[in-house]
Design an enzyme around this catalytic site. Structure first.
Site, PDB file in Angstrom:
ATOM      1  N   GLU A  83       0.828  -1.217   0.000  1.00 22.81           N
ATOM      2  CA  GLU A  83       0.000   0.000   0.000  1.00 22.81           C
ATOM      3  C   GLU A  83       0.858   1.261   0.000  1.00 22.81           C
ATOM      4  O   GLU A  83       2.036   1.234   0.371  1.00 22.81           O
ATOM      5  CB  GLU A  83      -0.950  -0.003   1.200  1.00 22.81           C
ATOM      6  CG  GLU A  83      -0.225  -0.005   2.531  1.00 22.81           C
ATOM      7  CD  GLU A  83      -0.965   0.797   3.592  1.00 22.81           C
ATOM      8  OE1 GLU A  83      -1.388   1.932   3.296  1.00 22.81           O
ATOM      9  OE2 GLU A  83      -1.091   0.292   4.715  1.00 22.81           O
TER      10      GLU A  83
ATOM     11  N   LYS B 200      -5.427  10.795   0.722  1.00 19.38           N
ATOM     12  CA  LYS B 200      -5.525   9.439   1.282  1.00 19.38           C
ATOM     13  C   LYS B 200      -6.834   8.847   0.776  1.00 19.38           C
ATOM     14  O   LYS B 200      -7.903   9.348   1.108  1.00 19.38           O
ATOM     15  CB  LYS B 200      -5.513   9.529   2.821  1.00 19.38           C
ATOM     16  CG  LYS B 200      -5.805   8.202   3.548  1.00 19.38           C
ATOM     17  CD  LYS B 200      -5.785   8.392   5.064  1.00 19.38           C
ATOM     18  CE  LYS B 200      -6.435   7.215   5.782  1.00 19.38           C
ATOM     19  NZ  LYS B 200      -6.534   7.399   7.240  1.00 19.38           N
TER      20      LYS B 200
ATOM     21  N   VAL C  21      -5.390   0.369   3.063  1.00 21.39           N
ATOM     22  CA  VAL C  21      -5.524  -1.089   2.969  1.00 21.39           C
ATOM     23  C   VAL C  21      -6.762  -1.440   2.148  1.00 21.39           C
ATOM     24  O   VAL C  21      -6.707  -2.283   1.238  1.00 21.39           O
ATOM     25  CB  VAL C  21      -5.607  -1.717   4.375  1.00 21.39           C
ATOM     26  CG1 VAL C  21      -6.083  -3.164   4.302  1.00 21.39           C
ATOM     27  CG2 VAL C  21      -4.246  -1.648   5.065  1.00 21.39           C
TER      28      VAL C  21
ATOM     29  N   ASP D 230     -16.770   5.434  14.074  1.00 17.32           N
ATOM     30  CA  ASP D 230     -15.527   5.396  13.308  1.00 17.32           C
ATOM     31  C   ASP D 230     -14.948   3.981  13.261  1.00 17.32           C
ATOM     32  O   ASP D 230     -14.268   3.535  14.183  1.00 17.32           O
ATOM     33  CB  ASP D 230     -14.506   6.385  13.894  1.00 17.32           C
ATOM     34  CG  ASP D 230     -13.301   6.555  12.968  1.00 17.32           C
ATOM     35  OD1 ASP D 230     -13.197   5.803  11.974  1.00 17.32           O
ATOM     36  OD2 ASP D 230     -12.467   7.440  13.241  1.00 17.32           O
TER      37      ASP D 230
ATOM     38  N   SER E 196     -12.837   1.539  10.431  1.00 19.60           N
ATOM     39  CA  SER E 196     -12.146   1.628   9.147  1.00 19.60           C
ATOM     40  C   SER E 196     -12.844   0.807   8.071  1.00 19.60           C
ATOM     41  O   SER E 196     -13.295  -0.323   8.326  1.00 19.60           O
ATOM     42  CB  SER E 196     -10.709   1.136   9.305  1.00 19.60           C
ATOM     43  OG  SER E 196     -10.064   1.171   8.050  1.00 19.60           O
ATOM     44  N   ALA E 197     -12.889   1.360   6.866  1.00 22.00           N
ATOM     45  CA  ALA E 197     -13.416   0.625   5.707  1.00 22.00           C
ATOM     46  C   ALA E 197     -12.501  -0.537   5.340  1.00 22.00           C
ATOM     47  O   ALA E 197     -12.864  -1.375   4.510  1.00 22.00           O
ATOM     48  CB  ALA E 197     -13.584   1.566   4.521  1.00 22.00           C
ATOM     49  N   ASP E 198     -11.321  -0.619   5.978  1.00 26.51           N
ATOM     50  CA  ASP E 198     -10.444  -1.776   5.762  1.00 26.51           C
ATOM     51  C   ASP E 198     -11.203  -3.061   6.092  1.00 26.51           C
ATOM     52  O   ASP E 198     -11.048  -4.077   5.406  1.00 26.51           O
ATOM     53  CB  ASP E 198      -9.204  -1.720   6.679  1.00 26.51           C
ATOM     54  CG  ASP E 198      -8.219  -0.619   6.285  1.00 26.51           C
ATOM     55  OD1 ASP E 198      -8.459   0.072   5.282  1.00 26.51           O
ATOM     56  OD2 ASP E 198      -7.224  -0.461   7.018  1.00 26.51           O
TER      57      ASP E 198
ATOM     58  N   LYS F 284      -3.479  -1.382  15.037  1.00 27.01           N
ATOM     59  CA  LYS F 284      -2.791  -0.373  15.829  1.00 27.01           C
ATOM     60  C   LYS F 284      -3.380  -0.256  17.227  1.00 27.01           C
ATOM     61  O   LYS F 284      -4.597  -0.329  17.401  1.00 27.01           O
ATOM     62  CB  LYS F 284      -2.861   0.984  15.114  1.00 27.01           C
ATOM     63  CG  LYS F 284      -1.782   1.119  14.053  1.00 27.01           C
ATOM     64  CD  LYS F 284      -2.141   2.116  13.005  1.00 27.01           C
ATOM     65  CE  LYS F 284      -3.072   1.450  12.016  1.00 27.01           C
ATOM     66  NZ  LYS F 284      -3.188   2.037  10.721  1.00 27.01           N
TER      67      LYS F 284
HETATM   68  N1  PSU Z   1      -0.488   0.876   8.911  1.00 26.94           N
HETATM   69  C1  PSU Z   1       0.624   1.621   9.090  1.00 26.94           C
HETATM   70  N2  PSU Z   1       0.585   2.921   8.732  1.00 26.94           N
HETATM   71  C2  PSU Z   1      -0.507   3.462   8.117  1.00 26.94           C
HETATM   72  C3  PSU Z   1      -1.662   2.661   7.909  1.00 26.94           C
HETATM   73  C4  PSU Z   1      -1.599   1.364   8.330  1.00 26.94           C
HETATM   74  O1  PSU Z   1       1.639   1.136   9.584  1.00 26.94           O
HETATM   75  O2  PSU Z   1      -0.464   4.623   7.747  1.00 26.94           O
HETATM   76  C5  PSU Z   1      -2.846   3.204   7.165  1.00 26.94           C
HETATM   77  C6  PSU Z   1      -3.362   2.100   6.236  1.00 26.94           C
HETATM   78  O3  PSU Z   1      -3.387   2.618   4.933  1.00 26.94           O
HETATM   79  C7  PSU Z   1      -4.759   1.823   6.730  1.00 26.94           C
HETATM   80  C8  PSU Z   1      -5.145   3.171   7.216  1.00 26.94           C
HETATM   81  O4  PSU Z   1      -5.594   1.313   5.718  1.00 26.94           O
HETATM   82  O5  PSU Z   1      -3.976   3.589   7.927  1.00 26.94           O
HETATM   83  C9  PSU Z   1      -6.379   3.137   8.073  1.00 26.94           C
HETATM   84  O6  PSU Z   1      -6.938   4.408   8.098  1.00 26.94           O
HETATM   85  P1  PSU Z   1      -8.411   4.639   8.684  1.00 26.94           P
HETATM   86  O7  PSU Z   1      -8.286   4.287  10.130  1.00 26.94           O
HETATM   87  O8  PSU Z   1      -8.715   6.103   8.445  1.00 26.94           O
HETATM   88  O9  PSU Z   1      -9.330   3.734   7.916  1.00 26.94           O
HETATM   89 MN    MN Z   2     -12.145   6.088  10.113  1.00 23.42          MN
END
Ligand code: PSU
Ligand code: MN
Length: 304
Positions: free
Chosen positions: A26, A87, A107, A139, A141-143, A160
């Site tokens: 990614e 992003k 992701v 909130d 993630s769409a992941d 995380k």
């Molecule tokens: N893992 C990392 N660093 C990042 C991310 C993941 O070590 O920056 C990113 C990935 O692209 C993941 C995104 O899909 O954070 C998730 O963002 P959000 O929580 O807004 O969906």
């Molecule tokens: Mn989010």
């Protein structure tokens, strides 16, 4: 792909044609997860790690409206250094492409484009998940929803520690996303080797994972599979917990919401830990890329 706005690099196109192992990578990590200049160094090193283990790297991003599966070195430089890289999650892809803009892919978006291109193994740092307080903010993630629909195996260091890990594990179950721990049943917490939550299934080699993938295909349960790979050397726990607390408070105070939360907290970690979290983050990405390459190689030897 014949569409004008979809470009596969010669290296990846050749690998797809001749059936070589490929690992999707990614670009959000590069643009929004790691600080300059180490982001570019890491992006290059990770590609080399994948190549050194016999697979072809396919870093994915949208540049000036063109979806790229596999980037040239100049394009890696653009992703790492340009200030106009958004992003993009899956829902943003078509909009960015239609407007001729540029974006790093999360992701969710990377997995979508990888599968579209015919790539089924993916390495990242940490998966997105359910944020703390999601019962009020919604909130998540769409992941997670993306992985529930895509035939892809993703290697990550768990989710995380900035997230609600328990809720994320519940959502992974609901969405029927498989989870296996690599040489562990302790679900990793990104900067930490153990998030405090246990998972049911352990695998001990890339071949084990390839065997699981083959069965998932046979049984048609081949939506997302998460391979949770703990980092070898975790962050100092007390320091981690203190920085997490100040980061969450800082985000609240600064009114950071939605897609800006994750980059904000990662940046806070890197600054407040004086580089310790950055080092761990880099180790995570490298080790996940190596394992993903091994899985892609092993998968070719196992009938799909
Ligand atoms: N893992 C990392 N660093 C990042 C991310 C993941 O070590 O920056 C990113 C990935 O692209 C993941 C995104 O899909 O954070 C998730 O963002 P959000 O929580 O807004 O969906
Ligand atoms: Mn989010």
């Amino acid at each position: 792909m014949s569409q004008l706005n979809f470009h596969t690099s010669p290296e990846v196109a050749e690998a797809l044609k001749s059936g070589k192992p490929i690992v999707a990578l990614e670009s959000t990590i590069i643009s929004h997860g790691l600080p300059r200049p180490s982001n570019l160094t890491v992006a290059r090193e990770v590609e080399e790690i994948v190549r050194s283990r016999g697979a072809v790297p396919a870093t994915i991003a949208i540049l000036d409206g063109i979806v790229h599966i596999g980037l040239t070195d100049d394009q890696l430089v653009d992703i790492a250094n340009r200030d106009d890289i958004a992003k993009a999650s899956s829902r943003d892809l078509a909009i960015i492409a239609a407007s001729g803009k540029s974006a790093a892919t999360t992701v969710a978006a990377t997995a979508h484009l990888a599968v579209l291109a015919g790539i089924h193994v993916f390495a990242t740092g940490g998966l997105g998940g359910v944020h703390r307080g999601a019962n009020e903010t919604f909130d998540e993630s769409a992941d997670l929803t993306a992985l529930s629909q895509l035939d892809i195996t993703i290697v990550c260091a768990g989710v995380k520690s900035i997230l609600d890990v328990a809720a994320t594990l519940e959502r992974l179950e609901t969405l029927a996303i498989g989870v296996v721990g690599f040489k562990t049943t302790a679900f990793p917490g990104f900067y930490l080797t153990d998030s405090g939550f246990t998972i049911e299934h352990q695998v001990n080699s890339a071949e084990d994972i390839a065997a699981v993938i083959a069965q998932r295909v046979a049984l048609k349960t081949n939506n997302g599979l998460v391979v949770a790979n703990p980092v070898a050397k975790e962050m100092d726990r007390a320091r981690h917990d203190a920085i997490l607390k100040s980061g969450l408070e800082g985000a609240e105070k600064a009114g950071i919401h939605g897609k800006y939360v994750t980059p904000f907290l990662l940046e806070h970690f890197h600054t407040a830990s004086e580089g310790e979290s950055l080092k761990v983050n880099i180790d995570i990405i490298k080790s996940n890329s190596a394992l993903a390459a091994d899985i892609a190689v092993a998968s070719l030897k196992t009938a799909r």
